[in-house]
Design a protein around this motif. Structure first.
Motif, mmCIF file in Angstrom:
data_model
loop_
_atom_site.group_PDB
_atom_site.id
_atom_site.type_symbol
_atom_site.label_atom_id
_atom_site.label_comp_id
_atom_site.label_asym_id
_atom_site.label_seq_id
_atom_site.Cartn_x
_atom_site.Cartn_y
_atom_site.Cartn_z
ATOM 1 N N THR A 76 0.866 -1.184 0.000
ATOM 2 C CA THR A 76 0.000 0.000 0.000
ATOM 3 C C THR A 76 0.894 1.223 0.000
ATOM 4 O O THR A 76 1.813 1.329 0.820
ATOM 5 N N GLN A 81 -1.208 13.587 -0.524
ATOM 6 C CA GLN A 81 -2.601 14.043 -0.537
ATOM 7 C C GLN A 81 -3.512 13.024 0.130
ATOM 8 O O GLN A 81 -4.723 13.183 0.153
ATOM 9 N N GLY A 82 -2.893 11.948 0.622
ATOM 10 C CA GLY A 82 -3.693 10.920 1.271
ATOM 11 C C GLY A 82 -4.327 9.938 0.307
ATOM 12 O O GLY A 82 -5.202 9.159 0.686
ATOM 13 N N VAL A 83 -3.889 9.972 -0.962
ATOM 14 C CA VAL A 83 -4.424 9.035 -1.945
ATOM 15 C C VAL A 83 -3.653 7.719 -1.821
ATOM 16 O O VAL A 83 -2.421 7.712 -1.845
ATOM 17 N N VAL A 84 -4.388 6.620 -1.655
ATOM 18 C CA VAL A 84 -3.723 5.328 -1.503
ATOM 19 C C VAL A 84 -3.943 4.464 -2.736
ATOM 20 O O VAL A 84 -5.017 4.475 -3.337
ATOM 21 N N ARG A 85 -2.883 3.746 -3.092
ATOM 22 C CA ARG A 85 -3.014 2.791 -4.187
ATOM 23 C C ARG A 85 -2.203 1.551 -3.835
ATOM 24 O O ARG A 85 -1.380 1.555 -2.926
ATOM 25 N N MET A 86 -2.484 0.465 -4.583
ATOM 26 C CA MET A 86 -1.780 -0.789 -4.364
ATOM 27 C C MET A 86 -0.651 -0.889 -5.388
ATOM 28 O O MET A 86 -0.901 -0.826 -6.593
ATOM 29 N N GLY A 105 -1.639 -1.451 5.656
ATOM 30 C CA GLY A 105 -1.039 -0.185 5.284
ATOM 31 C C GLY A 105 0.342 -0.351 4.673
ATOM 32 O O GLY A 105 0.979 0.630 4.278
ATOM 33 N N HIS A 108 1.493 -6.643 1.786
ATOM 34 C CA HIS A 108 0.502 -7.660 2.105
ATOM 35 C C HIS A 108 0.375 -8.620 0.932
ATOM 36 O O HIS A 108 0.736 -8.290 -0.201
#
Lengths: 146, 219
Positions: A76, A81-86, A105, A108
């Motif tokens: 993760t 900007q707090g944008v999450v991606r895998m 977070g 994984h």
């Protein structure tokens, strides 16, 4: 002298060494605190654990599970900007003596398109594939948290 | 302020000249002034200081019309008196969203009875797969005060914009099993419907719990 004492001496020294070698030195790779989240069939889940390397360096190349149509290693990643991606991980280097944590977070094992629902209390069979070690099969309990 | 000894003796040999105590009349304006300030301060709503990224000037949270996973309409304006925690995510999210919901579950369990005045709203950014039925199946696993919130893509876009939320299908993911890259942020809306603070992913749940208790204490 040697003729008389040689063979017994040999047995006394070599045999224990051979036995010790065969008794199995500690497994180079150890998985601790494994768990995966409950999820419905058709949905996704993630498996987490701590990988402890007691041996030489190795590389985790992937994972597989009968319960999931597809299994990937992801990390993760979030930006400022707090944008999450895998972010897919093609490999995870496990240095000699390292402890690598797979946790929410972070890294994984993503279990995608589950073939069956994972309920709390179940156990998931997960196989980790390493470059040197080969396959390591682990039991992953299904639970809500670590 | 302790009253200094003001005895002035013109007759004693050891007269000590001390500052003359001001008369009551002279103090009257000061008393009036302080009283007004004190009453004013007491009448101001007590604004607690919050964790996360507090809004310096709390403003009305942009309202919207969504459907909750039980089939009921949901508007922020319908929930005056409740503190709302709003999060944008999707049910197929393998890591961040379940982690967030798990942490919020802990928070709501800690609230106990106070949770009756709190709602956790999970707005799906994947309305195509997260139908209200799919949301219902997902949300039922969590606290009864958790609501899955759904809007069709046409409406969702402007709601996301109002909240500064980015959400897009990850082009690198398998189209058959796509992942959605999205902003992970929890918004706290107070019982007056004002945005008070927002928490980024990874915020300690204990801090969010403390803030909820503080806001509920403001009521």
């Amino acid at each position: 002298m040697i003729q008389r004492w040689g063979p017994p001496l040999l047995r006394l020294t070599v045999l224990p060494l051979v036995v010790a070698a065969c008794a199995g030195a500690e497994d180079p790779l150890e998985v601790r605190s494994a768990w995966a989240r409950p999820a419905d069939a058709g949905s996704n889940s993630a498996a987490y654990f701590v990988l402890v390397n007691h041996g030489g360096s190795d590389i985790l190349l992937g994972a597989s599970a009968q319960a999931a149509s597809m299994t990937f290693i992801h990390r993760t990643v979030s930006d400022d900007q707090g944008v999450v991606r895998m972010a897919p991980q093609q490999e995870v280097r496990i240095a000699k003596g390292a402890n690598i944590s797979f946790e929410p977070g972070g890294l994984h094992v993503m279990l995608m398109d589950l073939n069956q629902s994972l309920q709390e209390g179940d156990n998931l069979q997960l196989t980790l594939h390493f470059a040197q070690y080969g396959e390591l099969a682990i039991d992953v309990p299904i639970q809500d948290g670590p | 302020m302790a009253c200094p000894v003001s005895a002035e003796s013109h007759h004693s040999k050891n007269v000590r000249i001390v500052p003359k105590m001001p008369t009551l009349r002279a103090l009257r304006p000061w008393f009036l002034g302080f009283s007004i300030l004190a009453i004013g301060a007491a009448c101001q709503p007590r604004q607690v200081s919050l964790h996360g990224n507090p809004y310096p000037n709390p403003r009305p949270a942009p309202d919207f019309s969504l459907m909750d996973h039980r089939g009921n309409p949901f508007r922020i304006s319908d929930h005056r008196g409740d503190v709302l925690l709003l999060f944008f995510g999707y049910t197929q999210c393998p890591d961040v969203c379940p982690a967030t919901l798990g942490e919020m579950q802990w928070v709501f369990n800690q609230l106990g009875e106070s949770s009756e005045h709190a709602i956790f709203g999970f707005v799906t950014v994947d309305p195509m797969r997260d139908t209200p039925e799919a949301l219902a199946s997902y949300m039922e696993r969590f606290h009864p005060r958790f609501l899955g919130l759904w809007a069709p893509q046409e409406t969702l876009g402007s709601i996301q914009e109002d909240y500064g939320i980015f959400a897009a299908i990850d082009p690198e993911s398998d189209p058959e099993q796509y992942l959605v890259t999205h902003t992970a942020r929890i918004f706290l809306i107070d019982p007056e419907g004002r945005l008070r603070t927002a928490y980024s992913f990874g915020t300690e749940p204990e801090l969010i719990l403390a803030d909820l208790k503080a806001i509920l204490g403001e009521r």
